[in-house]
Scaffold this active site. Structure first.
Site, PDB file in Angstrom:
ATOM      1  N   LYS A 206       0.974  -1.399  -0.028  1.00 31.64           N
ATOM      2  CA  LYS A 206      -0.102   0.104   0.062  1.00 31.64           C
ATOM      3  C   LYS A 206       0.824   1.156   0.020  1.00 31.64           C
ATOM      4  O   LYS A 206       0.730   2.134  -0.719  1.00 31.64           O
ATOM      5  CB  LYS A 206      -1.020   0.015   1.265  1.00 31.64           C
ATOM      6  N   GLU A 212      10.539  -4.784   4.643  1.00 24.57           N
ATOM      7  CA  GLU A 212      10.632  -5.971   4.049  1.00 24.57           C
ATOM      8  C   GLU A 212      10.136  -6.124   2.682  1.00 24.57           C
ATOM      9  O   GLU A 212      10.983  -6.763   1.907  1.00 24.57           O
ATOM     10  CB  GLU A 212       9.608  -6.930   5.060  1.00 24.57           C
ATOM     11  N   GLY A 266      -4.928  -1.751   5.088  1.00 23.18           N
ATOM     12  CA  GLY A 266      -4.034  -3.105   4.560  1.00 23.18           C
ATOM     13  C   GLY A 266      -4.888  -4.290   4.830  1.00 23.18           C
ATOM     14  O   GLY A 266      -4.767  -5.176   4.058  1.00 23.18           O
ATOM     15  N   ARG A 267      -5.038  -4.423   6.036  1.00 23.54           N
ATOM     16  CA  ARG A 267      -5.907  -5.955   6.280  1.00 23.54           C
ATOM     17  C   ARG A 267      -7.227  -5.852   5.848  1.00 23.54           C
ATOM     18  O   ARG A 267      -7.814  -7.095   6.003  1.00 23.54           O
ATOM     19  CB  ARG A 267      -5.970  -6.023   7.793  1.00 23.54           C
ATOM     20  N   GLU A 352      -5.164  -6.814  14.989  1.00 24.48           N
ATOM     21  CA  GLU A 352      -4.547  -5.362  14.538  1.00 24.48           C
ATOM     22  C   GLU A 352      -5.556  -4.516  14.713  1.00 24.48           C
ATOM     23  O   GLU A 352      -5.331  -3.066  14.890  1.00 24.48           O
ATOM     24  CB  GLU A 352      -4.167  -5.548  13.107  1.00 24.48           C
ATOM     25  N   HIS A 383      -5.778 -32.791  17.962  1.00 29.02           N
ATOM     26  CA  HIS A 383      -4.551 -33.507  18.358  1.00 29.02           C
ATOM     27  C   HIS A 383      -3.499 -32.492  19.024  1.00 29.02           C
ATOM     28  O   HIS A 383      -2.498 -33.160  19.229  1.00 29.02           O
ATOM     29  CB  HIS A 383      -4.005 -34.279  17.493  1.00 29.02           C
ATOM     30  N   LYS A 511       8.028  -0.747  12.656  1.00 31.41           N
ATOM     31  CA  LYS A 511       8.769  -0.410  11.563  1.00 31.41           C
ATOM     32  C   LYS A 511       9.920   0.605  11.700  1.00 31.41           C
ATOM     33  O   LYS A 511      10.781   0.621  11.102  1.00 31.41           O
ATOM     34  CB  LYS A 511       7.643   0.023  10.472  1.00 31.41           C
TER      35      LYS A 511
HETATM   36  C1  G6Q Z   1      -2.702  -3.524   7.850  1.00 36.28           C
HETATM   37  C2  G6Q Z   1      -1.259  -2.998   8.438  1.00 36.28           C
HETATM   38  C3  G6Q Z   1      -0.232  -3.757   7.931  1.00 36.28           C
HETATM   39  C4  G6Q Z   1       0.430  -3.647   6.488  1.00 36.28           C
HETATM   40  C5  G6Q Z   1       1.752  -4.000   6.151  1.00 36.28           C
HETATM   41  C6  G6Q Z   1       2.209  -3.876   4.808  1.00 36.28           C
HETATM   42  O1  G6Q Z   1      -3.888  -3.235   7.820  1.00 36.28           O
HETATM   43  O2  G6Q Z   1      -1.227  -1.874   8.131  1.00 36.28           O
HETATM   44  O3  G6Q Z   1      -0.202  -5.303   8.168  1.00 36.28           O
HETATM   45  O4  G6Q Z   1      -0.665  -3.937   5.731  1.00 36.28           O
HETATM   46  O5  G6Q Z   1       2.575  -3.325   6.991  1.00 36.28           O
HETATM   47  O6  G6Q Z   1       2.113  -2.297   4.602  1.00 36.28           O
HETATM   48  P1  G6Q Z   1       2.369  -2.011   3.171  1.00 36.28           P
HETATM   49  O7  G6Q Z   1       0.922  -2.660   2.127  1.00 36.28           O
HETATM   50  O8  G6Q Z   1       1.995  -0.713   2.928  1.00 36.28           O
HETATM   51  O9  G6Q Z   1       3.508  -2.376   2.682  1.00 36.28           O
END
Ligand code: G6Q
Length: 546
Positions: A206, A212, A266-267, A352, A383, A511
């Site tokens: 996003k 990462e 994002g989520r 989150e 199990h 981050k």
């Molecule tokens: C989701 C969070 C988080 C995010 C990641 C990746 O709601 O904000 O999990 O999706 O940190 O972020 P980017 O998509 O910006 O790389």
């Protein structure tokens, strides 16, 4: 202002809890033969049985009163109409617009968001179909059959969970891979197994600033350029993002960028361009079916009265345990191997979103908020952690999920699977009394002494709650419904707890802190102030890596 001490409905719930707390579900079932019928909802091809919960009409009515006191229905409408309910980031929350199949205009700042959403969906359709058909090929003309999603968190968990859940719908010659962790192993394990000429990398981020994802994407880009040259990049890399400037800086052509917007968290983004790998794997029609299923759940959530509203019921019962029984955890156990990653996905969605302690009025909460969630696929987890569910010192409410029809109706596998899920719910609720254990042991011919030695260990207190969600079959449509159901459940709880479910400053803190430590690990910064634990860990690891 809201706080449990200030709320009339909350005080009423405390009163109800006082007289209800010790009630046994077994007795409630005994007293009311229609209990299952009363506490279940059928909607579309989903069925929810919530009768195995510590509830009765008094409890449910007191919970509905809390929802009304919190003006839940107005808040649902506010989300659906594009109001900026994510107040800390001053953003609308419109994952529902991404699957607004009725295409009714939704305005943010006086601007209808639907045309831009539809435009990107069309671009996704064209691109995913071209990849599937092989009309968009790699640089050397070969069909792109290895699709690699590079993303993390919200840009990984949804696409990963859904592609695995919809495996029966995959186009046969296409393989999906996911690189999320910064751990070099994540990249290495994928790159060692694929052919660059046949690989499409999807950089999903996003913000396009996540260390990462960008590090992984750079490593993959270098790997591709080393194999095929710089000119190959435009045929092997696409970006899914809200940040065109950073996408261009990275070296991806804006034509190869699929956009989404800041009103998509994002989520909550698997319904947007972030779902590209899903569309390529299962086809755009199936991706649209998933949007349709979610839209059906959205309409149910928006329109159904509280006592018939599946996400509302689940949210209220969850709150009942969290805030009155003080049970701050729950388990999600899908009895479907294809749904094995659903608990991991829901962990992010729930924890989150509602792992917050400051209310919308800038106050510290005086009640518990988001619970911890764990889970795994049944019967495997029977199990492992089910021992604690049956005999642990605290109850853990469980959501069981089972499709009535399997994609793999082999022999009697699915019948055994169904028997197991239903047996677990029944066992957790009923338990087993000492008298029942004694009778069983006597029947097995055990001596008095043997019975005395065992009877306490073999009894189960029961009264342990669960919901059972039955889907007709796990298809794109029902998966869309299921995920949207949980999204809305989490939203309702956020409303009831008066917190913002749509920011994630905790994720952002992590981050930032990592960026501070990196130069020390790389040996380009020294003597940065840390607590003694962090400082000694940095030094210890640096010594070993020398
Ligand atoms: C989701 C969070 C988080 C995010 C990641 C990746 O709601 O904000 O999990 O999706 O940190 O972020 P980017 O998509 O910006 O790389």
């Amino acid at each position: 202002m809201f706080g449990k001490t200030k709320s009339k409905a909350w005080k009423q719930l405390e009163k109800v809890y006082g007289s209800f707390a010790k009630t046994q579900m077994k007795d409630l079932f005994h007293d009311d033969p229609k209990r299952a019928e009363k506490y279940s909802v059928a909607f579309d091809n989903m069925f929810l049985d919530y009768s195995k919960n510590r509830i009765d009409d008094k409890v449910m009515n007191a919970l509905y009163a809390l929802a009304e006191e919190r003006h839940l229905q107005d808040k649902i409408k506010a989300m659906f109409s594009g109001q900026k309910i994510n107040q800390t980031e001053n953003r609308a929350v419109l994952h529902i617009a991404l699957r607004n199949r009725a295409n009714k205009p939704i305005y943010v700042d006086g601007h209808d968001v639907m045309p831009q959403i539809n435009k990107v969906l069309e671009k996704m359709r064209d691109f995913s179909e071209a990849v599937r058909l092989g009309t968009f090929t790699g640089y050397t003309g070969k069909k792109l059959t290895n699709i690699v999603n590079i993303g993390i968190g919200g840009s990984d968990l949804g696409p990963y969970m859904v592609t695995q859940a919809l495996k029966p719908y995959w186009q046969k010659d296409i393989k999906c891979y996911f690189i999320s962790n910064i751990d070099g192993t994540s990249c290495a394990e994928v790159l060692n197994n694929i052919d660059p000429e046949k690989t499409l990398f999807i950089v999903a981020s996003k913000t396009f600033t996540t260390i990462e994802t960008l590090t992984n994407a750079r490593t993959c880009r270098k790997w591709l350029v080393d194999a095929l040259g710089e000119h190959a990049v435009s045929k092997h890399f696409i970006a899914l993002s809200t940040n065109q400037t950073e996408v261009e800086k990275f070296g991806i052509d804006p034509d190869n960028m699929f956009e989404f917007w800041d009103f998509v968290g994002g989520r909550y983004s698997m319904w947007s361009a972030i779902g590209m790998i899903i569309a390529i794997a299962v086809g755009f029609k199936n991706f649209e079916r998933m949007l349709e299923g979610a839209h059906a759940m959205d309409q149910h959530f928006l329109q159904a009265e509280l006592p018939h509203n599946i996400p509302v019921i689940l949210a209220l019962i969850g709150l009942w345990y969290n805030n009155f029984y003080n049970i701050h955890r729950y388990a999600v156990v899908p009895y479907d191997q294809y749904l094995q990653y659903l608990p991991a996905y829901l962990q992010q969605l729930d924890m989150e979103s509602n792992g917050k302690t400051i209310t919308l009025d800038h106050k510290m909460v005086d009640y518990a908020t988001g619970p911890a969630l764990f889970g795994g696929a049944g019967t495997n987890v029977q199990h492992s952690f089910f021992q604690l569910l049956h005999q642990g010192s605290e109850s853990v409410p469980v959501d069981f999920i089972i499709p009535a029809i399997s994609h793999n109706e082999i022999g009697n596998h699915h019948q055994i699977l169904i028997s197991n899920v239903l047996a677990q719910g029944e066992a957790l609720m009923k338990g087993k009394t000492e008298a029942e254990v004694v009778a069983e042991l006597q029947k097995a011919g055990k001596s008095e002494a043997q019975i005395d030695a065992l009877k306490k260990y073999k009894s189960f207190d029961g009264n342990r709650p669960s919901n059972t969600i039955v889907l007709k079959k796990l298809d794109p449509y029902s998966l869309g419904m299921l995920v949207a159901m949980y999204e809305h459940k989490v939203f309702v709880q956020g409303v009831l707890w008066n917190i913002n479910s749509f920011d994630q400053f905790g994720v952002e803190l992590g981050k930032q802190m990592a960026l501070n430590i990196l130069p020390e690990i790389q040996g380009t910064a020294f003597g940065v102030e840390h607590d003694s634990s962090t400082a000694s860990l940095i030094n210890y690891i640096k010594r070993i890596r020398k």
